[in-house]
Design a protein around this motif. Sequence first.
Motif, short mmCIF file in Angstrom:
data_model
loop_
_atom_site.label_atom_id
_atom_site.label_comp_id
_atom_site.label_asym_id
_atom_site.label_seq_id
_atom_site.Cartn_x
_atom_site.Cartn_y
_atom_site.Cartn_z
N SER A 98 -33.70 118.40 51.15
CA SER A 98 -34.50 117.81 51.60
C SER A 98 -35.00 116.15 51.00
CB SER A 98 -33.98 117.84 53.54
OG SER A 98 -34.73 116.53 53.86
N LYS A 99 -34.91 115.12 51.35
CA LYS A 99 -35.81 114.67 50.59
C LYS A 99 -37.16 114.40 51.50
CE LYS A 99 -33.13 113.39 46.44
NZ LYS A 99 -32.03 113.65 47.26
N ASP A 100 -36.83 114.25 52.99
CA ASP A 100 -37.16 113.98 54.11
C ASP A 100 -38.67 113.69 53.80
OD1 ASP A 100 -34.95 113.19 56.18
OD2 ASP A 100 -36.14 111.59 54.73
N ASP A 101 -39.93 113.05 54.78
CA ASP A 101 -41.21 113.33 55.17
C ASP A 101 -41.77 115.53 55.26
OD1 ASP A 101 -42.52 111.42 53.96
OD2 ASP A 101 -43.33 110.72 55.91
N SER A 102 -40.89 114.91 55.89
CA SER A 102 -40.79 116.01 57.05
C SER A 102 -40.63 117.32 56.23
CB SER A 102 -40.23 116.74 58.32
OG SER A 102 -39.35 116.08 57.82
N ASN A 103 -39.71 117.32 55.45
CA ASN A 103 -39.25 118.05 55.15
C ASN A 103 -40.33 118.65 53.54
OD1 ASN A 103 -37.57 118.69 56.40
ND2 ASN A 103 -35.91 117.58 56.04
N ASP A 104 -40.59 117.19 53.27
CA ASP A 104 -40.95 117.13 51.64
C ASP A 104 -42.68 118.44 51.58
OD1 ASP A 104 -39.54 115.56 50.42
OD2 ASP A 104 -40.56 114.12 50.98
N LYS A 105 -42.72 118.19 53.17
CA LYS A 105 -44.11 118.95 52.88
C LYS A 105 -43.45 120.27 53.83
CE LYS A 105 -45.95 115.98 55.25
NZ LYS A 105 -45.73 115.62 57.26
N ALA A 106 -41.97 120.81 52.95
CA ALA A 106 -42.13 122.48 53.66
C ALA A 106 -42.44 123.31 53.70
CB ALA A 106 -41.00 122.32 51.82
N VAL A 107 -43.74 123.75 52.87
CA VAL A 107 -44.77 124.54 53.02
C VAL A 107 -46.03 123.99 53.43
CG1 VAL A 107 -44.96 126.87 51.94
CG2 VAL A 107 -43.07 125.85 51.61
N GLY A 127 -49.10 128.80 55.38
CA GLY A 127 -47.18 129.07 55.15
C GLY A 127 -45.90 129.31 55.88
N ILE A 128 -45.64 127.64 56.65
CA ILE A 128 -45.17 128.08 58.15
C ILE A 128 -44.16 127.16 57.51
CG2 ILE A 128 -44.56 126.41 60.09
CD1 ILE A 128 -46.77 128.43 61.33
N GLN A 129 -42.96 127.03 57.37
CA GLN A 129 -41.61 126.45 56.99
C GLN A 129 -41.00 125.89 57.39
OE1 GLN A 129 -38.83 129.08 54.56
NE2 GLN A 129 -39.42 127.61 52.76
N GLU A 130 -40.87 124.38 57.55
CA GLU A 130 -40.43 123.48 57.85
C GLU A 130 -38.70 123.70 58.99
OE1 GLU A 130 -42.11 120.18 58.80
OE2 GLU A 130 -43.39 120.70 60.30
N ILE A 131 -38.00 123.21 58.91
CA ILE A 131 -37.04 123.02 59.19
C ILE A 131 -36.13 122.44 60.36
CG2 ILE A 131 -35.98 125.48 60.56
CD1 ILE A 131 -33.83 125.90 58.42
N ILE A 182 -38.79 124.34 64.01
CA ILE A 182 -37.75 123.67 64.65
C ILE A 182 -38.63 122.97 64.55
CG2 ILE A 182 -35.22 123.86 64.37
CD1 ILE A 182 -36.01 126.82 65.26
N ILE A 183 -37.39 121.59 63.95
CA ILE A 183 -37.84 119.87 63.62
C ILE A 183 -36.14 119.68 64.50
CG2 ILE A 183 -38.12 117.86 62.95
CD1 ILE A 183 -40.92 119.29 62.15
N PHE A 184 -36.56 119.27 65.20
CA PHE A 184 -34.94 119.12 66.63
C PHE A 184 -34.49 117.10 65.56
CE2 PHE A 184 -36.10 122.85 68.16
CZ PHE A 184 -34.63 123.15 68.26
N LEU A 185 -33.35 116.91 66.04
CA LEU A 185 -33.20 115.44 65.46
C LEU A 185 -32.57 115.29 66.18
CD1 LEU A 185 -33.79 114.26 61.75
CD2 LEU A 185 -35.23 113.99 63.77
N LYS A 186 -32.48 114.55 67.47
CA LYS A 186 -31.12 114.05 68.22
C LYS A 186 -30.29 112.59 67.87
CE LYS A 186 -31.80 117.17 72.72
NZ LYS A 186 -31.57 117.08 74.02
N SER A 187 -29.33 112.77 67.60
CA SER A 187 -29.15 111.27 67.17
C SER A 187 -27.59 110.70 67.64
CB SER A 187 -28.30 111.65 65.38
OG SER A 187 -29.56 112.42 64.89
N GLY A 188 -28.48 110.54 69.35
CA GLY A 188 -26.98 109.88 69.84
C GLY A 188 -25.64 110.22 70.18
N ASP A 189 -25.34 109.98 70.79
CA ASP A 189 -23.71 111.35 70.91
C ASP A 189 -22.82 112.08 69.61
OD1 ASP A 189 -22.09 109.38 69.51
OD2 ASP A 189 -21.16 109.04 71.90
N ALA A 190 -22.74 112.11 70.00
CA ALA A 190 -21.94 113.71 69.24
C ALA A 190 -21.49 112.79 68.19
CB ALA A 190 -20.49 114.76 69.77
#
Lengths: 362, 362, 335, 541
Positions: free
Chosen positions: C1-10, C14-18, C44-52
């Motif tokens: 993933s190229k998203d911001d939060s994930n770019d700084k993956a580590v 040493g904590i990895q974001e997922i 863990i980053i949670f993304l809630k994106s509307g209904d199912a």
Amino acid sequence: MDEFVLSHICKSMGAYGALTDITLAVHRGERICLLGPSGCGKTTLLRVAAGLEQPDAGDVIFQGGSIMKIPPHRRNFGMMFQDFALFPHRNIFDNIAFGLEMKKEKKAVINRRVTQMLELVNLEDYGHRRVDELSGGERQRVALARTLAPSPDLVMLDEPLGSLDRLLRERLLADLCHILTQTRVTTIFVTHDQNEAFAAADRICIMTQGQVQQIDTPEHLYNHPENLAVADFLGFQNLIAGAVDSDHGCFLTPQGRFVPDAFLPEANACDLLILPWAASPIPEHEWFKRTENRLSGRVLDLFFQGSMTRLVVKTADDQVFAFDIPPRKKLPRQGEAVFLKICSDGLRFLGKDGRLKGNKGS
Amino acid sequence: MDEFVLSHICKSMGAYGALTDITLAVHRGERICLLGPSGCGKTTLLRVAAGLEQPDAGDVIFQGGSIMKIPPHRRNFGMMFQDFALFPHRNIFDNIAFGLEMKKEKKAVINRRVTQMLELVNLEDYGHRRVDELSGGERQRVALARTLAPSPDLVMLDEPLGSLDRLLRERLLADLCHILTQTRVTTIFVTHDQNEAFAAADRICIMTQGQVQQIDTPEHLYNHPENLAVADFLGFQNLIAGAVDSDHGCFLTPQGRFVPDAFLPEANACDLLILPWAASPIPEHEWFKRTENRLSGRVLDLFFQGSMTRLVVKTADDQVFAFDIPPRKKLPRQGEAVFLKICSDGLRFLGKDGRLKGNKGS
Amino acid sequence: SKDDSNDKAVKADGIQEITLMTHDSFSASTDVIQAFEQANHAKIIFLKSGDAGEALNKAILSKNNPIADIFYGVDNTFLTRALSENIFVAHDSPLLDRLPESLRLDPENRLIPVDFGDVCINFDIAWFKQRNLDPPVCLEDLLAPRFKDLVVVENPATSSPGLAFLLATVARFGQTGYLDFWKGMKQNQVMITSGWKEAYWGQFTAASKGTRPVVVSYASSPAAEVYYAKNPMDKAPTGVMVDNGAAFRQVEFAGILKGTKKLELAGKLMDFLVSKTFQEDIPLQMFVFPANKEAVLPDVFKKHAVITDQPARLDYDIISKNRESWIINWTELML
Amino acid sequence: MESLIPWGVALIPLIFLGVFYFYPLAGIFFRSFFQEQVFSLASFLDLAGSRRITGIVWFTLWQAGVSTLLTLALALPCAYVMATYRFRGKKLIMTLATIPFVLPTIVVAAAFQALLGANGLVKGINLEHTMGMIFLAHAFYNFSVVLRITTSFWSFLQSQMSEAASMLGATPARTFFSVTLPLLRPAITASAILVFIFCFSSFGVILILGGAGFSTVEVEIYRQAAHLFNLPGAAVLSLFQICCTFAMMWVYTLLQRKVPTFTPQAATLSLKPVKTINEGFMVAGCVAFILLFCLGPMAALVVKSLVLEGHFSLAFYRELFHNTSGSLFYVSPVRAISNSLMFGVATLALAVVVGVCAAFAILRNRHRFASILDPIFMLPLSTSAVTLGFGIIITLDRPPLNLRTSVMLVPIAHTLVAFPFVVRSVLPVISSIPQSLREAAALLGAVPSRVWFHVDLPIMARAITAGAVFAFTMSLGEFGATLFIARPEMATMPVAIYRFLGQPGIMNYGQAMAVSSMLMGVTAMGFFFIERFRPFGHGGF
Ligand SMILES: Nc1ncnc2c1ncn2[C@@H]1O[C@H](COP(=O)(O)OP(=O)(O)OP(=O)(O)O)[C@@H](O)[C@H]1O
Ligand SMILES: Nc1ncnc2c1ncn2[C@@H]1O[C@H](COP(=O)(O)OP(=O)(O)OP(=O)(O)O)[C@@H](O)[C@H]1O
Ligand SMILES: [Mg+2]
Ligand SMILES: [Mg+2]
């Protein structure tokens, strides 16, 4: 009988001015003019008369009955507003037609009348224009036409000719007087222009600071202002302090002796007012021959005013006098000496009671 | 050198009027007055000068350089609008202070200057009031103060004293002239009031229908109107058709012979204009003694105008003349016969070219 | 993933974001999530994106540049769609055998079942008791005159329980017969709302001032009623009708999004989602049933929630092929 | 006129719209029409030709029309009273009238049901799932739009104009219809167009209050996009919606070309005290109506949040502070309020800046591009949120504009819907400011930007406030974008309400009502501060 009476009107205006105990009776078909300095309450008085403002005290009577309870739109009075208050969403024709429409006149009648009004104010081809396509003077004429169109029982005009050029003003004034006289409609109009008031009014009501000072016919007013406030407002500034010499039937001032025509001032008169038309320049030698009713000094200023010139004179003891001189007289230049004879007709005396007395009447 | 020049300005105004080829040069420190009938384009011309309108053709030059490209806010011109255009959201003080604020003046400087301007226009205690709490005339004074406050390089005043009472107008006019003269600021002002123009202007520019008719000093203009349009505008209506009798050096009309002072009209002169101040009533017997420069008729109307009376006379052959008579003269009543001698000074002749010629000059 | 939060993956420590993308209804206990995070040195980053539906759409639209590493919340009505877009990678979780065969609808294990819930008729027990009436026991009951004006269902075009209930009727009456059932429902003045909230909170007598004692809801709803009651209660105020194929089972799946850079951690998170710890947290957080057979249900579920062994069955391929036409037919008939 | 307004102001809204609206939209359209194999002209024609869709379109249009008329009919008399009389508690009443705007539809539905449903308080009326309910709900929501915009404009009208009419013999009623109403027209049409577009793209009210039987284009787009995965279909419908709005706005701006100008009046001067009995009745009637119509449903909610099993109780409020199930996604009420306020304030600021600049851009280009610009600025109001949301997903996905998961997206999305309100409240006022005021300022040495700052801005302060109130309200009440935007820890009050209502159980319902009540309270306080905080205002402006 009086057609329209404002009786003992009191009214405070905003936080600032106030009308105090104003009484004004207008006869049927009469044209009365409210004349007074800016801010003296002329507009407010008209608004009270129109029913747009409720007076704090007093009564408004039309044809014998109080109309205080009748709302403005049922009074059938016409009013032209100082800032015109034209309807920006209607064109000129429809602005003038408004009052007639309200009377549910027929289309044809409206058309005829509006056309006639447009002609009256010299705006024949302007019917279809929008209000913001008019010059200042044109707007005023439209406002005038709109007021007169529905033939009101009482017409109130707030500075009807204020921003018109002289020619048009004279024409309109004559036409206006003509129409008003013809329809014999009772009129109250406000103006700041003395000449206009003098020319158009049957009687003039001079107001200052929310009070009526004098109500009189133009000539009488001009020649016999009742008090200093009126004289002041009429622009009479030639005031000399002095004392009555009852023995010689004259008035002694630092400028010399003044002898009135017929009337002898009472002993307590203490100020002399010389009306502005009372002076005429005479040759020096003639002046020296006179022993009374004369003035001399240097020309401080000369204002050319067409049919007359305003001559401002400063006497040796630094008093300033202003006189209106007809144009044909030869006049000295600014700074030169000037010699004047004063017409005995134009002398008024101010009593201790603040009232002015002239030669005749008053 | 000319400080400010409007050069060959053409401008169509809305769908209706147009300024055609107007050229007007104003010297440094001069006061020029635009005088003309309502709707003739005076306001439009000022707007062009101010840069609020772009002319269709022509150039606007200030101190030697064209300023057509300079936007209004950088010209440092002052303009007083005919409808005042006061800022409704600012009180009086802040209205007047606006221009100074724009110049980033210090608070103290602004305070001083505004107070001074308020005094000038006689509204000392009004600083904190809102615009809607003022009477019409008071607003005008505020507008004037606001225009003058930032000491502009060129002042344009559109009817600066239009709705003021005479006393205040005279005072303000005098003060205004005084200030303008003192600061030697170049001024163009518009008025519909001849007297005002005569009193305040160094030169007057008469406009009709988008064209300049004559630019001249007040006296010269009044005494020597160049053409009928000007004469008309000045209210000179006493026109008699006739023919030159070169042999006797006089002009023959149905009303009798008229002999000018010095100037002999050319053979092609065909109309005679009698200036309104040129008549004075004389006793019947004296009138009969005269053979020339006389008129008689019945009094059609008398308009009392304070320092003079306007006398409207209808001659036997139904021509109407209007004259201004000083008040001291004994005047007949309306309907009575009147006998007038005409001063030879006040005769002007209209050439076939539509130009008027007087005795001297022109 | 190229998203911001994930770019700084580590991160430095040493904590990895997922990132886990899901729908609005997702919930989990803080301590359960923290347990995973601590064990794996992850956040863990949670993304809630509307209904199912919206959430899945979002995942599909961003497949070239994925927003998240894991998607949670594809249900069996959307399964084919999700799989055909090819946005998930297979994950052979060691815990697969704990999940019942009946829920594992994707043989390639790109999507792994995490929870399920039964959509069924709920009824207001008190209402029926007061009037001495019997609550419904099977779908056909609802056609009886005594259920006139008593039932409220959701519009299958705009609501997922509504769709599930429609599918239950299709399963029960067949692809041709279900419309006859609905004709009967219509005659019986069934009320249709656009969503569950309006039906439950607006019309259901047990939950609102409404007039309908019978509503389409979940088999776990009575448990929620008890759990969210102010005072403890012995018996749920509502009952469910789940037997005789009257309930449709909605299964929710999770999968690893193609393009993730943290495949290993994502795998661990997937395993965690089906692990006993997380699975036992599911009921009280989301009021659905855990997919893991070993997970122990909380008491309130044991007592008040029913799992039927005979849910309505419809092949998900048939569902995805016909879903639209069923809805359209239904809409034309009912509205 | 043009030269007195700096060019730059037009760029701000254009850039804003370009980046956050047109670019995403173009992305989604491009993707829908050119990259998905599903699309062919045939499927487009299918959609357009289908009887169902034409039915939906027709329904969408006429329900919007009727709702707008009803709203105007209810709000204009109240606006008259508000603009004419001075009485105690007026500010409060105005505030109350605007609060409905923030309430989530589902909550309002509950309240309406309680009043007008089958078991409602008003016996004998059952508007449940009828057109009547939709109209009423639309009027309920939009009442304040008309009320605020017209009142703020109305108080500018000089009383002199109506005085002139009454001197010419016009009765108060005729004065109203032949003078006041035409002068008010710009404000009335401005608010009517807002209401119309709002109802035109109505979603929640139709779905929830109308029941399943009604569907608008917006509902259909949502269905196509979110449930049927038919992006091209949704895109076609969105495009249709956009074109409709554009066409409508275009006609509207053409009609609005010639707006009469008049010198605005300080508002306080035009207010009359209540004197006669008739006036008393009128004011009382208006106040009573607003209380009943706006406050009635809201009071029902507050009561529900305070009553547990028939007794007064604060249990629901207390419960809000407990994370009963230990959920990771629990958001405390304080947090929800502060999130809501944060978004609200950010939206307010953004919307005012963008909206005011947009109004100037329109004014500046009055004679040339206004008929294009004005409609363009209104488009976001009627564009389906789903479509736009999906557009943002596929376009704004890379730094520096990676907004897919950014918190910034919330105020930006809110601003897109809120700034048209600012435009519409401000535009009638600035276009009625006489040009001579600006000219006077220019001649006094004010450069265009200062003219703008010292003349236009203060005179419009009141209208800006009206717009700001809407922007703020819009943001507080909106939850679609907030839900769409992913970050659960940024949950706002409406999101919390939604979450509570997602599960059965009395406590959930009660807490939802409690948060709703808090939402109303917070909104009211917000208004109070906005109205207080008038940085540009002088005197009565
Ligand atoms: N709305 C208002 N609020 C407060 N004061 C006012 C208001 N309108 C007028 N005034 C004040 O009342 C006084 C009289 O005003 P009015 O308009 O009657 O004067 P006017 O005689 O018509 O003057 P003008 O010739 O200048 O029009 C003035 O001092 C003015 O400042
Ligand atoms: N906005 C406009 N649209 C169309 N015509 C206009 C507009 N403004 C002015 N005019 C016309 O242009 C002409 C000149 O107007 P202008 O305002 O310059 O006159 P003015 O000499 O100042 O007159 P006044 O003394 O009455 O103020 C008038 O005939 C007027 O009708
Ligand atoms: Mg006045
Ligand atoms: Mg003018």
